[in-house]
Design a protein around this motif. Structure first.
Motif, short mmCIF file in Angstrom:
data_model
loop_
_atom_site.label_atom_id
_atom_site.label_comp_id
_atom_site.label_asym_id
_atom_site.label_seq_id
_atom_site.Cartn_x
_atom_site.Cartn_y
_atom_site.Cartn_z
N TRP A 74 0.84 -1.22 0.00
CA TRP A 74 0.00 0.00 0.00
C TRP A 74 0.87 1.25 0.00
O TRP A 74 0.59 2.22 -0.69
CB TRP A 74 -0.94 -0.01 1.21
N ARG A 75 1.94 1.23 0.82
CA ARG A 75 2.87 2.36 0.84
C ARG A 75 3.50 2.58 -0.53
O ARG A 75 3.66 3.70 -1.01
CB ARG A 75 4.01 2.08 1.81
N HIS A 76 3.84 1.44 -1.13
CA HIS A 76 4.46 1.50 -2.44
C HIS A 76 3.48 2.08 -3.47
O HIS A 76 3.86 2.86 -4.34
CB HIS A 76 4.91 0.09 -2.85
N ALA A 77 2.22 1.70 -3.33
CA ALA A 77 1.19 2.21 -4.24
C ALA A 77 1.01 3.72 -4.07
O ALA A 77 0.83 4.46 -5.05
CB ALA A 77 -0.13 1.49 -3.99
N ILE A 78 1.08 4.19 -2.85
CA ILE A 78 0.94 5.63 -2.60
C ILE A 78 2.09 6.38 -3.29
O ILE A 78 1.88 7.40 -3.94
CB ILE A 78 0.93 5.93 -1.08
N LEU A 79 3.29 5.83 -3.15
CA LEU A 79 4.45 6.45 -3.80
C LEU A 79 4.22 6.52 -5.31
O LEU A 79 4.39 7.57 -5.94
CB LEU A 79 5.71 5.64 -3.48
#
Lengths: 381, 316
Positions: A74-79
């Motif tokens: 999810w963090r990666h998707a936000i980035l």
């Protein structure tokens, strides 16, 4: 089910937006319109990714053992969303982080890991991918570029086509056939080829998509050391399948479409078209396409976050992403009007970016085939 | 973020599917349709299992009610579950004497459940009004669209106002319920068609093995899955303006495609009353014109996202 961001994730997004506001130059919007292959953007990505790396964000999704932070999908998707929203200032380096690095972690020798992973995580290296060939597009397993063993080298002959991000690239993630008698996906090998090897010639294929977008790579007795081979000889198909499965949903291009659509709507309002029912209807339709692409991409992230094996949900998200880009780019021309025909206008830049959506990184037809076979269980025959 | 149903949500859906397998289904819907009736038995079964009150339950809420609404539609339930179990509690915060029907002011066109409803929620623009439908004031309408329909005579100022702003609330939950009903009906229409193209053989092969057929079903799947997550997201977030409109707009768009493709691919058989497709497809056609249809849903998306303060108007 829960459709809200955790407070930590929301704070991360805010911090990232602040960082982008601080670090992107005032003329970034204009720079980005030259496209990801252009000289300006290739050069810009190096400095920018180094700054992202300093903050620990460039490879945050990597395991700690390789200098990452084990950030969640999810963090990666936000980035990815925030980068695409602003025109992807990482340039080609998103590929390094998303799948080239992870493939090296999985299949690389210790020497390859030392050579590549650290450079990728500093944001100091550009890669391109050598997959497609004149006779191997959607049918990638038909590739013919040959690499024959000669002592400590492979001697490579053949050509690659439609290669993007060649501008300034130091390495190529290259698919070659090491067994000349092999067929289809057997006998294929991955080489982490240095682009300065003698015998590699690059030619731009001028296109309407943008500056330095497509290239042809010619290999004439190019000598690539055996030490550059990733994984066992002849098992490159497994390496590349792993790499692309890791990539899964790919670039969150709908985030760019969402921002563009907001700009188109603002322009329509300024032109006094806000109350035109036809305009409202088209804007609403495009907005729905953007949001469908978002939730379907989130579904893929969600499956990844719970550790499930790749499914055809990825292909569903990709088709939805293409529908979204098509809808927004149609409106970009229609509502910006003739101004959008001038090279470098926001509408022109978006139109060029979006026009390859159904072809790049796997065509819509291939995605539909995979949905039909894997999700709907329709017979092949 | 978490797209998987919780154990409780899964259990609720499984229990509902089991109940619906017993008390609903396209064959029952077709039988009720020729008798012109509403499924009071199914209504009672859903109520006694506690499903009808899921929206206001101690451990369940509007997302669970939306999941149930989709399940009822997928099983071709001939009941006003969306209006009764989702829209009514969404607007009034309580259950209303059911069945509940939904209508727009001065629109005396046929509405779903018009001849069967005890309560009518009326969209009057800024406010919503709640009316009791007295026996004999509504007339049943003959229709080919597989829902019981009727005309309700609207009297100006009748019923009680639910207060300023209640009109928008009504429309928001109406959109979510509509999207959930469209989703359920689309899933069944697609499943029936998939089954058909796998079994139907022509030219010595299953027609589902032709790429021309596969691509159309795959694209329809993309639209249906998009509807699913937009709908669940809207419900979980309490039906915010834009989110509710997005779900309804995408659902209506998808329904148009699903109707066309499922009928195209099932050929002449799909039009017959002996084949179950018509129960879902004809319902889809009726649902997607509700609230003004696809164009109106899309305009509402645009209004919700971009309208400036002075541009914001209340419908209708």
């Amino acid at each position: 089910m829960d459709f809200e961001w955790s407070p930590d994730d929301a704070r991360f997004r805010e911090a990232l937006r602040q960082f982008l506001d601080d670090e992107l130059p005032p003329d970034w919007e204009e720079l980005s319109r030259h496209g990801p292959g252009s000289d300006v953007q290739a050069a810009f990505s190096r400095g920018f990714c180094a700054k992202l790396a300093e903050r620990g964000w460039l490879t945050q999704s990597w395991p700690r053992a390789y200098g990452g932070a084990d950030a969640t999908p999810w963090r990666h998707a936000i980035l990815s969303e925030e980068m695409w929203r602003r025109g992807e200032p990482r340039g080609s380096q998103y590929m390094n982080v998303n799948w080239i690095g992870p493939a090296i972690m999985k299949f690389g020798s210790e020497a390859q890991k030392r050579l590549h992973l650290e450079r990728i995580s500093r944001g100091a290296v550009l890669w391109c991918q050598g997959f497609s060939e004149p006779e191997a597009g959607s049918d990638l397993a038909a590739l013919r570029t040959q690499a024959l063993r000669d002592g400590d080298d492979y001697v490579v002959n053949g050509s690659k086509i439609w290669t993007s991000y060649v501008n300034g690239a130091e390495f190529c993630f290259l698919l070659v056939r090491t067994d000349p008698s092999s067929k289809r996906n057997k006998g294929i090998t991955v080489l982490l080829a240095p682009m300065d090897a003698p015998g590699i010639e690059v030619r731009e294929i001028p296109s309407v998509v943008g500056e330095r977008y497509f290239h042809e790579l010619f290999f004439a007795d190019a000598r690539i050391p055996v030490a550059c081979r990733l994984g066992p000889e002849g098992e490159g198909w497994d390496v590349v399948s792993y790499a692309l499965a890791y990539e899964r949903v790919g670039a969150m291009r709908y985030a760019r479409a969402a921002l563009m659509l907001d700009a188109i709507a603002a322009h329509a309002q300024a032109r006094g078209l806000a109350d035109d029912p036809g305009v409202q209807e088209k804007l609403g339709a495009a907005r729905a396409a953007v949001e469908a692409a978002r939730v379907l991409s989130y579904r893929v992230i969600d499956l990844r976050a719970r550790g499930s094996a790749p499914t055809a949900d990825t292909n569903v998200a990709r088709v939805a992403g293409t529908l979204c880009e098509n809808a927004v780019s149609d409106l970009a021309l229609e509502l910006f009007g003739p101004d959008a025909l001038e090279y470098g206008h926001a509408g022109d830049a978006y139109f060029r970016l979006a026009m390859t959506a159904g072809v790049a990184v796997g065509t819509t037809e291939i995605n539909l085939n995979l949905i039909a076979g894997r999700m709907l269980d329709l017979p092949r025959e | 973020m978490d797209f998987e149903p919780s154990d409780d949500q899964r259990a609720i859906c499984e229990a509902a599917d089991a109940l619906l397998a017993q008390h609903a289904g396209p064959a029952r819907a077709a039988a009720l349709d020729s008798a012109g009736g509403y499924d009071h038995e199914l209504d009672a079964a859903l109520a006694s299992a506690g499903f009808s009150e899921a929206a206001l339950g101690p451990e369940t809420g509007f997302l669970e009610a939306t999941l149930l609404c989709r399940a009822v539609a997928r099983a071709a339930g001939c009941v006003a579950f969306g209006a009764s179990a989702l829209v009514a509690p969404g607007v009034t915060g309580r259950a209303l004497p059911g069945p509940v029907a939904l209508a727009r002011l001065h629109d005396d066109a046929p509405i779903r459940f018009g001849a069967d409803a005890k309560s009518l929620l009326l969209d009057c623009g800024d406010e919503a009004r709640l009316l009791r439908i007295e026996p004999g004031t509504a007339t049943r309408v003959r229709t080919n669209f597989m829902w019981p329909m009727g005309r309700v005579k609207q009297v100006a100022g009748a019923g009680t106002s639910l207060g300023g702003g209640s009109g928008a609330k009504l429309r928001r939950w109406w959109r979510v319920a509509l999207a959930a009903e469209l989703l359920g009906a689309m899933e069944s229409a697609l499943a029936i068609t998939l089954d058909y193209v796998k079994r139907r053989r022509q030219f010595g092969r299953a027609i589902g093995s032709f790429q021309a057929v596969q691509h159309r079903l795959a694209l329809a799947t993309v639209m249906v899955e998009g509807t699913r997550w937009l709908t669940y997201e809207a419900a979980a977030r309490g039906a915010p303006d834009e989110s509710a409109a997005l779900a309804a707009a995408h659902a209506a768009d998808a329904a148009q495609l699903v109707f066309r493709e499922t009928h195209q691919l099932t050929g002449a058989m799909g039009y017959t009353r002996e084949h179950p497709l018509h129960v879902f497809s004809m319902r889809l056609a009726a649902l997607r014109q509700e609230m003004g249809g696809l164009a109106a849903q899309r305009r509402e998306v645009a209004r919700a996202r971009w309208a400036s303060a002075e541009g914001a108007r209340s419908e209708p």
